[in-house]
Scaffold this motif. Structure first.
Motif, PDB file in Angstrom:
ATOM      1  N   ILE A  29      32.243  27.223  36.906  1.00 23.52           N
ATOM      2  CA  ILE A  29      31.820  27.659  38.377  1.00 23.52           C
ATOM      3  C   ILE A  29      32.447  28.945  38.540  1.00 23.52           C
ATOM      4  O   ILE A  29      33.715  29.920  38.411  1.00 23.52           O
ATOM      5  N   TYR A  30      31.203  30.282  38.817  1.00 21.47           N
ATOM      6  CA  TYR A  30      31.666  31.613  38.947  1.00 21.47           C
ATOM      7  C   TYR A  30      31.274  32.120  40.565  1.00 21.47           C
ATOM      8  O   TYR A  30      29.945  31.639  41.249  1.00 21.47           O
ATOM      9  N   THR A  31      31.491  32.684  41.106  1.00 19.35           N
ATOM     10  CA  THR A  31      31.578  33.317  42.337  1.00 19.35           C
ATOM     11  C   THR A  31      31.751  34.586  41.716  1.00 19.35           C
ATOM     12  O   THR A  31      32.373  35.869  41.470  1.00 19.35           O
ATOM     13  N   CYS A  32      30.259  35.136  42.851  1.00 19.40           N
ATOM     14  CA  CYS A  32      29.654  36.838  42.606  1.00 19.40           C
ATOM     15  C   CYS A  32      30.074  37.054  43.638  1.00 19.40           C
ATOM     16  O   CYS A  32      30.887  37.097  44.834  1.00 19.40           O
ATOM     17  N   VAL A  33      31.150  38.918  43.031  1.00 19.18           N
ATOM     18  CA  VAL A  33      32.221  39.683  43.598  1.00 19.18           C
ATOM     19  C   VAL A  33      31.276  41.106  44.204  1.00 19.18           C
ATOM     20  O   VAL A  33      32.024  41.567  45.306  1.00 19.18           O
ATOM     21  N   ASP A  34      30.226  41.091  43.160  1.00 24.92           N
ATOM     22  CA  ASP A  34      29.343  42.681  43.382  1.00 24.92           C
ATOM     23  C   ASP A  34      27.852  42.776  43.598  1.00 24.92           C
ATOM     24  O   ASP A  34      28.292  42.470  42.155  1.00 24.92           O
ATOM     25  N   PRO A  41      27.039  29.459  44.302  1.00 23.98           N
ATOM     26  CA  PRO A  41      28.324  29.575  43.011  1.00 23.98           C
ATOM     27  C   PRO A  41      27.214  29.369  42.320  1.00 23.98           C
ATOM     28  O   PRO A  41      25.710  29.009  41.894  1.00 23.98           O
ATOM     29  N   ALA A  42      27.475  30.863  41.450  1.00 19.22           N
ATOM     30  CA  ALA A  42      27.126  30.995  39.875  1.00 19.22           C
ATOM     31  C   ALA A  42      27.518  30.266  38.808  1.00 19.22           C
ATOM     32  O   ALA A  42      28.963  29.064  39.079  1.00 19.22           O
ATOM     33  N   ILE A  99      29.133  41.077  39.377  1.00 19.82           N
ATOM     34  CA  ILE A  99      29.783  40.922  38.650  1.00 19.82           C
ATOM     35  C   ILE A  99      30.076  39.501  39.465  1.00 19.82           C
ATOM     36  O   ILE A  99      29.719  39.211  40.276  1.00 19.82           O
ATOM     37  N   TRP A 100      30.589  38.438  38.134  1.00 14.73           N
ATOM     38  CA  TRP A 100      31.100  36.823  38.553  1.00 14.73           C
ATOM     39  C   TRP A 100      32.515  36.990  38.552  1.00 14.73           C
ATOM     40  O   TRP A 100      32.830  37.758  37.373  1.00 14.73           O
TER      41      TRP A 100
END
Length: 110
Positions: A29-34, A41-42, A99-100
């Motif tokens: 699970i990834y969080t988009c930061v930009d 969540p991705a 960006i993730w």
């Protein structure tokens, strides 16, 4: 005769190149930061070389190792773009600038 030995030495290395195309598991699970297109969540689920993505905007897509850089990039055909991932698989940066980052808590809503 030297050329024959060179060919014999190189062939096994070329033959094994495809098997080690992607040496890291990007499942997580990834969080988009930009440059985010949504606030969810991705998710990435990897099965062998095949990747199933669910973006931060909730859009599903399939990806696979990039043909030209299979050990550091993926290609997402539905978006017609690639992404480079860090050697530890914790950060993925798409060609469009998104960006993730894996392991971050989701952003808080205000």
């Amino acid at each position: 005769m030297k050329r024959l030995w060179l060919v014999i030495a190189i062939l096994p290395a070329l033959a094994s190149g495809g098997a080690s195309a992607q040496s890291i598991n990007l499942t997580g699970i990834y969080t988009c930061v930009d440059k985010c297109r949504g606030g969810l969540p991705a998710h990435i689920t990897q099965n062998g070389a095949a990747l199933n993505l669910l973006t931060e905007a909730g859009v599903p897509a399939q990806a696979w190792p990039d043909w030209f850089s299979p050990t550091s990039r993926i290609w997402v055909d539905a978006f017609n773009e690639g992404a480079v991932y860090s050697p530890d698989g914790m950060v993925i940066q798409f060609d469009n600038g998104t960006i993730w980052q894996r392991g971050l808590p989701p952003p808080r809503r205000r």
